[in-house]
Scaffold this motif. Structure first.
Motif, PDB file in Angstrom:
ATOM      1  N   SER A  64      -6.834   6.359 -10.878  1.00 54.12           N
ATOM      2  CA  SER A  64      -7.825   7.315 -10.384  1.00 54.12           C
ATOM      3  C   SER A  64      -8.059   7.127  -8.897  1.00 54.12           C
ATOM      4  N   LEU A  65      -8.514   8.223  -8.250  1.00 52.84           N
ATOM      5  CA  LEU A  65      -8.772   8.238  -6.809  1.00 52.84           C
ATOM      6  C   LEU A  65     -10.034   9.032  -6.528  1.00 52.84           C
ATOM      7  N   ALA A  66     -10.809   8.578  -5.538  1.00 51.34           N
ATOM      8  CA  ALA A  66     -11.985   9.327  -5.082  1.00 51.34           C
ATOM      9  C   ALA A  66     -12.201   9.006  -3.607  1.00 51.34           C
ATOM     10  N   GLU A  67     -12.734   9.972  -2.866  1.00 49.19           N
ATOM     11  CA  GLU A  67     -13.077   9.770  -1.464  1.00 49.19           C
ATOM     12  C   GLU A  67     -14.584   9.867  -1.327  1.00 49.19           C
ATOM     13  N   ASP A  68     -15.203   8.898  -0.647  1.00 47.79           N
ATOM     14  CA  ASP A  68     -16.649   8.938  -0.475  1.00 47.79           C
ATOM     15  C   ASP A  68     -17.017   9.663   0.819  1.00 47.79           C
ATOM     16  N   THR A  69     -18.320   9.774   1.080  1.00 47.47           N
ATOM     17  CA  THR A  69     -18.795  10.542   2.227  1.00 47.47           C
ATOM     18  C   THR A  69     -18.418   9.920   3.563  1.00 47.47           C
ATOM     19  N   GLU A  70     -18.043   8.645   3.567  1.00 49.59           N
ATOM     20  CA  GLU A  70     -17.626   7.976   4.798  1.00 49.59           C
ATOM     21  C   GLU A  70     -16.121   8.026   5.010  1.00 49.59           C
ATOM     22  N   GLY A  71     -15.388   8.659   4.087  1.00 50.98           N
ATOM     23  CA  GLY A  71     -13.944   8.771   4.204  1.00 50.98           C
ATOM     24  C   GLY A  71     -13.173   7.623   3.594  1.00 50.98           C
ATOM     25  N   ASN A  72     -13.855   6.700   2.920  1.00 50.94           N
ATOM     26  CA  ASN A  72     -13.164   5.614   2.227  1.00 50.94           C
ATOM     27  C   ASN A  72     -12.489   6.169   0.981  1.00 50.94           C
ATOM     28  N   ILE A  73     -11.320   5.668   0.664  1.00 46.38           N
ATOM     29  CA  ILE A  73     -10.617   6.059  -0.553  1.00 46.38           C
ATOM     30  C   ILE A  73     -10.821   4.944  -1.573  1.00 46.38           C
ATOM     31  N   TRP A  74     -11.343   5.307  -2.741  1.00 45.58           N
ATOM     32  CA  TRP A  74     -11.553   4.374  -3.844  1.00 45.58           C
ATOM     33  C   TRP A  74     -10.406   4.543  -4.823  1.00 45.58           C
ATOM     34  N   ILE A  75      -9.824   3.430  -5.237  1.00 43.21           N
ATOM     35  CA  ILE A  75      -8.605   3.439  -6.042  1.00 43.21           C
ATOM     36  C   ILE A  75      -8.859   2.639  -7.319  1.00 43.21           C
ATOM     37  N   GLY A  76      -8.801   3.322  -8.453  1.00 44.51           N
ATOM     38  CA  GLY A  76      -8.963   2.655  -9.741  1.00 44.51           C
ATOM     39  C   GLY A  76      -7.607   2.269 -10.302  1.00 44.51           C
ATOM     40  N   THR A  77      -7.483   1.026 -10.760  1.00 39.55           N
ATOM     41  CA  THR A  77      -6.235   0.541 -11.356  1.00 39.55           C
ATOM     42  C   THR A  77      -6.554  -0.180 -12.656  1.00 39.55           C
ATOM     43  N   PRO A  78      -5.549  -0.453 -13.478  1.00 40.92           N
ATOM     44  CA  PRO A  78      -5.800  -1.206 -14.705  1.00 40.92           C
ATOM     45  C   PRO A  78      -6.278  -2.637 -14.446  1.00 40.92           C
ATOM     46  N   GLU A  79      -6.151  -3.119 -13.204  1.00 43.70           N
ATOM     47  CA  GLU A  79      -6.528  -4.492 -12.917  1.00 43.70           C
ATOM     48  C   GLU A  79      -7.679  -4.612 -11.927  1.00 43.70           C
ATOM     49  N   GLY A  80      -8.381  -3.502 -11.661  1.00 41.12           N
ATOM     50  CA  GLY A  80      -9.552  -3.580 -10.798  1.00 41.12           C
ATOM     51  C   GLY A  80      -9.723  -2.370  -9.916  1.00 41.12           C
ATOM     52  N   LEU A  81     -10.711  -2.455  -9.053  1.00 37.15           N
ATOM     53  CA  LEU A  81     -11.095  -1.384  -8.143  1.00 37.15           C
ATOM     54  C   LEU A  81     -10.736  -1.796  -6.718  1.00 37.15           C
ATOM     55  N   ASN A  82     -10.193  -0.860  -5.945  1.00 38.07           N
ATOM     56  CA  ASN A  82      -9.811  -1.109  -4.561  1.00 38.07           C
ATOM     57  C   ASN A  82     -10.504  -0.102  -3.663  1.00 38.07           C
ATOM     58  N   GLN A  83     -10.801  -0.508  -2.444  1.00 39.56           N
ATOM     59  CA  GLN A  83     -11.384   0.383  -1.450  1.00 39.56           C
ATOM     60  C   GLN A  83     -10.474   0.369  -0.221  1.00 39.56           C
ATOM     61  N   LEU A  84      -9.997   1.528   0.161  1.00 42.48           N
ATOM     62  CA  LEU A  84      -9.157   1.659   1.342  1.00 42.48           C
ATOM     63  C   LEU A  84     -10.016   2.212   2.469  1.00 42.48           C
ATOM     64  N   THR A  85     -10.171   1.423   3.523  1.00 40.38           N
ATOM     65  CA  THR A  85     -10.961   1.833   4.672  1.00 40.38           C
ATOM     66  C   THR A  85     -10.081   1.777   5.911  1.00 40.38           C
ATOM     67  N   ASP A  86     -10.614   2.224   7.025  1.00 42.84           N
ATOM     68  CA  ASP A  86      -9.874   2.129   8.283  1.00 42.84           C
ATOM     69  C   ASP A  86      -9.722   0.680   8.723  1.00 42.84           C
ATOM     70  N   ILE A  87     -10.590  -0.180   8.246  1.00 42.02           N
ATOM     71  CA  ILE A  87     -10.642  -1.545   8.740  1.00 42.02           C
ATOM     72  C   ILE A  87      -9.937  -2.536   7.818  1.00 42.02           C
ATOM     73  N   LYS A  88     -10.168  -2.417   6.502  1.00 39.55           N
ATOM     74  CA  LYS A  88      -9.650  -3.418   5.580  1.00 39.55           C
ATOM     75  C   LYS A  88      -9.316  -2.779   4.247  1.00 39.55           C
ATOM     76  N   PHE A  89      -8.825  -3.598   3.335  1.00 39.60           N
ATOM     77  CA  PHE A  89      -8.397  -3.139   2.020  1.00 39.60           C
ATOM     78  C   PHE A  89      -9.002  -4.051   0.957  1.00 39.60           C
ATOM     79  N   PRO A  90     -10.361  -4.037   0.813  1.00 42.14           N
ATOM     80  CA  PRO A  90     -10.975  -4.953  -0.153  1.00 42.14           C
ATOM     81  C   PRO A  90     -10.690  -4.534  -1.589  1.00 42.14           C
TER      82      PRO A  90
END
Length: 188
Positions: free
Chosen positions: A93-119
């Motif tokens: 799954s994928l979603a974009e928040d109001t700040e432009g971050n991309i949230w990435i759902g995977t079978p092994e956890g949640l990821n956040q893609l930002t301009d700065i980092k990839f937590p």
């Protein structure tokens, strides 16, 4: 769509870009139809496409099974995988928040893609999940996660998990959507 080849395909995702093109994610790859619904191009043959997102800049993000996250920008394909920091090479799954971050759902956890980092976020960070089947934004802020243990609301600090003990028929939550009036819908 006037394309008989679709009769033999499983369509898992749909997205429309700023040019009015319709993108279809299938078990056999990616299809694109122009604004008049004529088949324009096929892409990513052999990749199972699970989800699609067109972000605020018109970039197409493609979640695949086994090949990670593919970004298509100006006709150029780039991929992010576990080697780049994703928790899994399967993106559900994928979603974009109001700040432009991309949230990435995977079978092994949640990821956040930002301009700065990839937590990444998982049970090690206090989320009561192992698998993020879906991600959706809450109108009041925060995220809803569909998980194999039930829906979870997360505000970035605290997670609230719901299950059959809260009155749900099943604890498994494939998709979660909160409406602007606060109603929450769960597909299980």
């Amino acid at each position: 769509l006037p394309d008989r080849s679709l009769d033999k395909r499983i369509i898992r995702a749909l997205a429309e870009d700023k040019a009015g093109q319709l993108w279809l994610g299938t078990q056999d790859g990616l299809l694109c139809y122009d604004a008049q619904l004529a088949n324009k191009a096929d892409g990513l043959p052999g990749y199972e496409v699970r989800c699609l997102l067109v972000d605020r800049h018109g970039v197409l993000w493609v979640g695949t099974t086994g090949y990670g996250l593919v970004r298509i920008r100006n006709g150029v394909f780039d991929a992010l995988t576990r080697a780049d920091g994703l928790t899994s090479d399967t993106v559900s799954s994928l979603a974009e928040d109001t700040e432009g971050n991309i949230w990435i759902g995977t079978p092994e956890g949640l990821n956040q893609l930002t301009d700065i980092k990839f937590p990444t976020y998982s049970s090690k960070d206090g989320l009561p999940i192992e698998s993020a089947l879906s991600v959706s934004l809450s109108p009041r802020g925060g995220l809803w996660l569909g998980t194999d243990r039930g829906p979870v609301y997360w505000d970035g600090r605290e997670a609230i998990a719901y299950s059959a003990t809260n009155g749900l028929s099943y604890s498994y939550a494939k998709r979660v959507l909160e409406t602007t009036n606060g109603d929450v819908f769960v597909i299980s």
